[in-house]
Motif scaffolding. Sequence first.
Motif, mmCIF file in Angstrom:
data_model
loop_
_atom_site.group_PDB
_atom_site.id
_atom_site.type_symbol
_atom_site.label_atom_id
_atom_site.label_comp_id
_atom_site.label_asym_id
_atom_site.label_seq_id
_atom_site.Cartn_x
_atom_site.Cartn_y
_atom_site.Cartn_z
ATOM 1 N N CYS A 1 29.186 32.034 46.493
ATOM 2 C CA CYS A 1 29.629 31.277 47.256
ATOM 3 C C CYS A 1 30.390 30.485 48.650
ATOM 4 O O CYS A 1 30.623 29.749 48.771
ATOM 5 C CB CYS A 1 31.279 32.452 47.557
ATOM 6 S SG CYS A 1 32.490 33.194 45.558
ATOM 7 N N ARG A 2 29.438 31.088 49.223
ATOM 8 C CA ARG A 2 29.114 31.068 50.954
ATOM 9 C C ARG A 2 28.398 29.887 50.308
ATOM 10 O O ARG A 2 28.688 28.479 51.396
ATOM 11 C CB ARG A 2 28.107 31.732 51.542
ATOM 12 C CG ARG A 2 29.026 33.051 51.898
ATOM 13 C CD ARG A 2 27.901 34.115 53.049
ATOM 14 N NE ARG A 2 28.640 35.477 53.097
ATOM 15 C CZ ARG A 2 28.741 35.993 52.452
ATOM 16 N NH1 ARG A 2 28.331 36.618 51.352
ATOM 17 N NH2 ARG A 2 29.328 37.395 53.054
ATOM 18 N N LEU B 1 42.749 29.881 43.106
ATOM 19 C CA LEU B 1 41.556 30.219 43.996
ATOM 20 C C LEU B 1 40.743 31.289 43.042
ATOM 21 O O LEU B 1 39.014 30.949 43.369
ATOM 22 C CB LEU B 1 41.692 31.466 45.058
ATOM 23 C CG LEU B 1 40.448 31.551 46.003
ATOM 24 C CD1 LEU B 1 39.807 30.174 46.363
ATOM 25 C CD2 LEU B 1 41.042 32.783 46.876
ATOM 26 N N ARG C 1 38.469 40.236 48.794
ATOM 27 C CA ARG C 1 39.522 39.674 47.603
ATOM 28 C C ARG C 1 39.230 40.139 46.059
ATOM 29 O O ARG C 1 38.123 40.018 45.403
ATOM 30 C CB ARG C 1 39.452 38.356 47.189
ATOM 31 C CG ARG C 1 40.308 37.706 49.389
ATOM 32 C CD ARG C 1 40.677 36.475 48.903
ATOM 33 N NE ARG C 1 41.380 36.183 50.053
ATOM 34 C CZ ARG C 1 41.866 35.123 50.229
ATOM 35 N NH1 ARG C 1 42.685 34.379 49.841
ATOM 36 N NH2 ARG C 1 41.890 34.178 52.115
ATOM 37 N N GLU D 1 39.806 28.128 49.739
ATOM 38 C CA GLU D 1 40.893 28.017 49.655
ATOM 39 C C GLU D 1 40.958 26.324 48.698
ATOM 40 O O GLU D 1 41.660 26.115 48.275
ATOM 41 C CB GLU D 1 41.333 28.215 50.459
ATOM 42 C CG GLU D 1 42.009 30.066 50.087
ATOM 43 C CD GLU D 1 41.977 30.665 51.208
ATOM 44 O OE1 GLU D 1 42.939 30.239 52.586
ATOM 45 O OE2 GLU D 1 42.455 31.506 51.179
ATOM 46 N N TRP E 1 36.320 31.407 52.882
ATOM 47 C CA TRP E 1 37.431 31.994 52.365
ATOM 48 C C TRP E 1 38.350 30.659 52.992
ATOM 49 O O TRP E 1 38.584 29.733 51.486
ATOM 50 C CB TRP E 1 38.087 32.852 52.316
ATOM 51 C CG TRP E 1 38.254 34.665 51.923
ATOM 52 C CD1 TRP E 1 37.607 35.426 52.597
ATOM 53 C CD2 TRP E 1 37.827 35.155 50.387
ATOM 54 N NE1 TRP E 1 37.045 36.538 51.790
ATOM 55 C CE2 TRP E 1 37.145 35.713 49.889
ATOM 56 C CE3 TRP E 1 37.711 34.011 49.888
ATOM 57 C CZ2 TRP E 1 37.278 36.568 48.907
ATOM 58 C CZ3 TRP E 1 37.369 34.094 47.763
ATOM 59 C CH2 TRP E 1 37.319 35.493 47.939
ATOM 60 N N ILE F 1 36.850 30.610 42.028
ATOM 61 C CA ILE F 1 35.836 31.924 41.823
ATOM 62 C C ILE F 1 34.813 31.925 40.160
ATOM 63 O O ILE F 1 33.662 32.594 40.460
ATOM 64 C CB ILE F 1 35.912 33.090 42.547
ATOM 65 C CG1 ILE F 1 36.726 32.919 44.403
ATOM 66 C CG2 ILE F 1 35.486 34.334 42.259
ATOM 67 C CD1 ILE F 1 35.680 32.784 44.869
ATOM 68 N N LYS G 1 36.013 39.978 54.653
ATOM 69 C CA LYS G 1 37.842 40.003 54.124
ATOM 70 C C LYS G 1 37.328 40.384 52.747
ATOM 71 O O LYS G 1 37.014 39.170 51.531
ATOM 72 C CB LYS G 1 38.558 39.209 54.516
ATOM 73 C CG LYS G 1 40.033 38.802 53.726
ATOM 74 C CD LYS G 1 40.661 37.649 54.161
ATOM 75 C CE LYS G 1 41.917 38.486 52.973
ATOM 76 N NZ LYS G 1 42.844 37.252 54.148
ATOM 77 N N PRO H 1 36.269 34.883 56.879
ATOM 78 C CA PRO H 1 37.728 34.293 56.752
ATOM 79 C C PRO H 1 37.327 32.987 56.750
ATOM 80 O O PRO H 1 37.624 31.943 56.217
ATOM 81 C CB PRO H 1 38.376 34.627 57.800
ATOM 82 C CG PRO H 1 38.287 35.985 58.018
ATOM 83 C CD PRO H 1 36.222 36.233 57.815
#
Length: 78
Positions: A59-60, A39, A7, A29, A25, A43, A5, A22
């Motif tokens: 991020c992961r 958010l 963004r 969130e 994410w 980031i 997904k 997702p």
Amino acid sequence: MPGLKKRSVNLAGHATSVALEPEFWAVLETMSKERRISLAALIAELDQRRGESLLASYCRLSALAYAQTGGALKRKRA
């Protein structure tokens, strides 16, 4: 597992997009809500700390680290 997904976020004045699953994410969130920041702000912070890592990878890894430590629940119990 569903696909990625995307963004859109604004980082250092430049529009970019981040594509994550997702599930990642959802954790990001949760992290942003816990810290009471948007958010996009989360980031942006991750982007500043990532060094040479790819943003999506960082991020992961940040979401994984948060999940592995139990997030806010573990810190509150300690």
